[in-house]
Write an enzyme that holds these catalytic residues in place. Structure first.
Site, mmCIF file in Angstrom:
data_model
loop_
_atom_site.group_PDB
_atom_site.id
_atom_site.type_symbol
_atom_site.label_atom_id
_atom_site.label_comp_id
_atom_site.label_asym_id
_atom_site.label_seq_id
_atom_site.Cartn_x
_atom_site.Cartn_y
_atom_site.Cartn_z
ATOM 1 N N HIS A 27 4.237 2.661 12.385
ATOM 2 C CA HIS A 27 3.384 3.824 12.662
ATOM 3 C C HIS A 27 4.034 4.865 13.583
ATOM 4 C CE1 HIS A 27 -0.460 1.188 11.836
ATOM 5 N NE2 HIS A 27 0.372 1.227 10.815
ATOM 6 N N ASP A 57 6.432 0.432 6.428
ATOM 7 C CA ASP A 57 4.975 0.290 6.306
ATOM 8 C C ASP A 57 4.409 1.412 5.444
ATOM 9 O OD1 ASP A 57 2.352 -0.432 6.619
ATOM 10 O OD2 ASP A 57 2.179 0.301 8.666
ATOM 11 N N ASP A 89 3.196 -6.563 3.290
ATOM 12 C CA ASP A 89 2.869 -5.455 4.196
ATOM 13 C C ASP A 89 3.302 -5.790 5.622
ATOM 14 O OD1 ASP A 89 1.906 -3.113 5.262
ATOM 15 O OD2 ASP A 89 -0.197 -3.713 5.224
ATOM 16 N N GLU A 143 -4.881 1.750 2.613
ATOM 17 C CA GLU A 143 -4.968 0.545 3.457
ATOM 18 C C GLU A 143 -5.148 0.936 4.914
ATOM 19 O OE1 GLU A 143 -3.518 -2.629 6.165
ATOM 20 O OE2 GLU A 143 -2.703 -0.637 5.906
ATOM 21 N N GLU A 144 -4.437 1.996 5.333
ATOM 22 C CA GLU A 144 -4.353 2.293 6.765
ATOM 23 C C GLU A 144 -5.683 2.707 7.384
ATOM 24 O OE1 GLU A 144 -2.006 1.500 8.531
ATOM 25 O OE2 GLU A 144 -0.088 1.690 7.524
ATOM 26 N N HIS A 195 0.820 -1.217 0.000
ATOM 27 C CA HIS A 195 0.000 0.000 0.000
ATOM 28 C C HIS A 195 0.850 1.262 0.000
ATOM 29 C CE1 HIS A 195 0.324 0.858 4.389
ATOM 30 N NE2 HIS A 195 0.311 -0.446 4.536
HETATM 31 ZN ZN LIG Z 1 0.858 -1.461 6.266
#
Ligand SMILES: [Zn+2]
Length: 490
Positions: A443, A311, A373, A345-346, A299
């Site tokens: 994140h 990510d 991912d 996606e998130e 993503h």
């Molecule tokens: Zn991800």
């Protein structure tokens, strides 16, 4: 000589017993098809060469460097995400992929703001008054002056429900850590993440005024980790943010020693109207069966706490590199390999759903969808929900990757973006790198290019390329999984 006769007879009996057993297994569908096993093993030299090429001069790392430098901030619907779409399309064009194009998807647009803060206001002489803090993805803002209230610490949503009344008018502090004793960090993450995704909705129900969540992380440091959260219709929307692990420890220690601890929480996050965005797509057109498709993807969107290097910049560049490597090797797979860089996606999965909807008519021609991912770390294998017969083939391909570290196909799904395709029986796969460091970064501000290792990233791309290439080139097409409902009945 004659002494050996009884022994010879014994072995003959033994051999025929083995043959019978093998025939029985074949009849029950358990025996791997010898022809396909032999066919897979025929790729050994090509796979070895491709892995060597990737370690010598793979380009995933340089492309990721460029991505993190050029389009580091890619939260869905933002100008940064729009720039990332154009950058990714141009990259695929530069690499001369076939059929490079964008596919429309409407995405939510939430921005984290610039000045989140969490400060202990009472007791006034608290040792550390400022605690590292970031809004959770989707949180409403606080008023300009912030929200100041007493803090109530809980370990779980269940505990909050039991003591519901006590939370009225307070800031609820969910302080459940990830279970570090588990070998699977993914499982530990799964065990702790509900306080982040559901905490605000649950605290809103019992009259709390805001929520603080302990970062769902494996590293004790001062980087707060964000992530998606959602509200519930009919329940007051209250602001929610994550405090760093060390910050959570300091706050918890203060709560143990003092009564009436108060904090002031400020968030200037903002919701905007939905934006038009895109999935970015490019292919290697199949040489013999171009209408049969293998999807590989990651993503493109990312939280803006870091640069989304692992990510999921890593997964995007794994996917692009897989196609580039196959092209560089001069391989001409029979089926089409399609790289899809999904948007959103998130915080919505709109890209994954839009792809499924737009390609519903050709889902019966989608052989397999592989997602990366889980970061750009050392390859450890794959996961797949493939039915038994297909799993035997995937296992055999993975055996070609034992030395590269990806010699095993575990049970499990593919990943969020490819998950809608499950409904049509498409075989799903996930790339599984080493997971011990992923949640140190995930994140947070730690998820930047410097946290990626070049060899690990290139090797991951080569393993993905190998799996795709062999499946795309086999004489016979892998059959679909039975539709989910049928599977449930069996
Ligand atoms: Zn991800």
């Amino acid at each position: 000589m004659s002494d050996h006769k009884p022994l010879t007879a014994f072995f003959l009996v033994l051999i025929s017993a083995f043959t019978l057993c093998a025939q029985e297994k074949a009849a029950s569908g358990e025996q791997p098809n010898k022809a396909v096993i032999k066919e897979v093993r025929g790729y050994r030299t090509r796979i070895r060469e491709m892995i060597r090429t990737s370690l010598k001069h793979g380009q995933a790392y340089e492309h990721l460097r460029e991505m993190c430098a050029t389009v580091p901030k890619r939260v869905s619907g933002s100008p940064g995400a729009a720039a990332a779409v154009l950058w990714a399309k141009q990259l695929m064009e530069r690499l001369e992929f076939d059929n490079v194009h964008l596919e429309e998807v409407m995405v939510p647009h939430w921005e984290p703001g610039n000045n989140p803060s969490l400060r202990v206001t009472s007791p006034a002489n608290a040792e550390s008054t400022r605690l590292p803090f970031t809004p959770l993805g989707g949180s409403v803002p606080t008023p300009l002056e912030g929200i100041t209230a007493e803090v109530l610490e809980v370990q779980s949503i269940g505990q909050l429900r039991r003591i519901g009344d006590q939370a009225k008018g307070k800031i609820v502090f969910f302080n459940r850590p990830m279970d570090q004793t588990l070998l699977s960090t993914g499982q530990a993450y799964g065990g702790a993440v509900r306080q982040r995704t559901r905490g605000a909705a649950e605290a809103g129900k019992v009259g709390a005024v805001a929520v603080i969540v302990r970062s769902v992380s494996t590293r004790s440091d001062d980087a707060p980790h964000t992530g998606a959260m959602s509200y519930q219709d009919g329940v007051e929307k209250i602001p929610a943010g994550a405090v760093s692990m060390l910050g959570a420890d300091r706050l918890s220690a203060l709560l143990k020693n003092k009564k009436g601890v108060k904090v002031c929480l400020k968030l200037d996050s903002q919701w905007f109207k939905d934006e038009l965005s895109y999935n970015v797509i490019g292919e290697i057109t199949g040489s013999e069966k171009p209408d049969e498709i293998l999807v590989v993807g990651g993503h493109l969107d990312a939280w803006t706490t870091g640069d989304g290097a692992h990510d999921d910049g890593a997964g995007c560049m794994h996917s692009v590199e897989a196609l580039r490597l196959i092209k560089e090797m001069g391989f001409k797979p029979k089926r089409t390999i399609r790289c899809v860089l999904f948007m959103n996606e998130e915080n919505g999965l709109r890209g994954g759903r839009a792809y499924y909807r737009a390609h519903l008519a050709e889902m019966d021609k989608h052989v397999l969808a592989l997602e990366s991912d889980s970061g750009g770390f050392t390859p450890r294998g794959f996961s797949s929900d493939a039915h038994k017969e297909a799993k035997i083939v995937l296992d055999e391909i993975a055996k070609l990757l034992v030395n590269a570290g990806a010699g095993k196909v575990y049970g499990g799904g593919g990943g969020a973006d490819v998950s809608p395709m499950r409904a049509s029986g498409v075989i799903l796969m996930g790339f599984r790198p080493d997971g011990h460091r992923y949640f140190d970064l995930h994140h947070s501000r730690n998820d930047v290019f410097s946290s990626v290792n070049e060899r690990e990233l290139e090797l991951g791309a080569a393993c993905i390329a190998s799996m795709l290439y062999v499946v795309a080139d086999l004489k016979d097409t892998l059959k679909h999984n039975p539709a989910p409902k049928q599977r449930a009945r069996r």
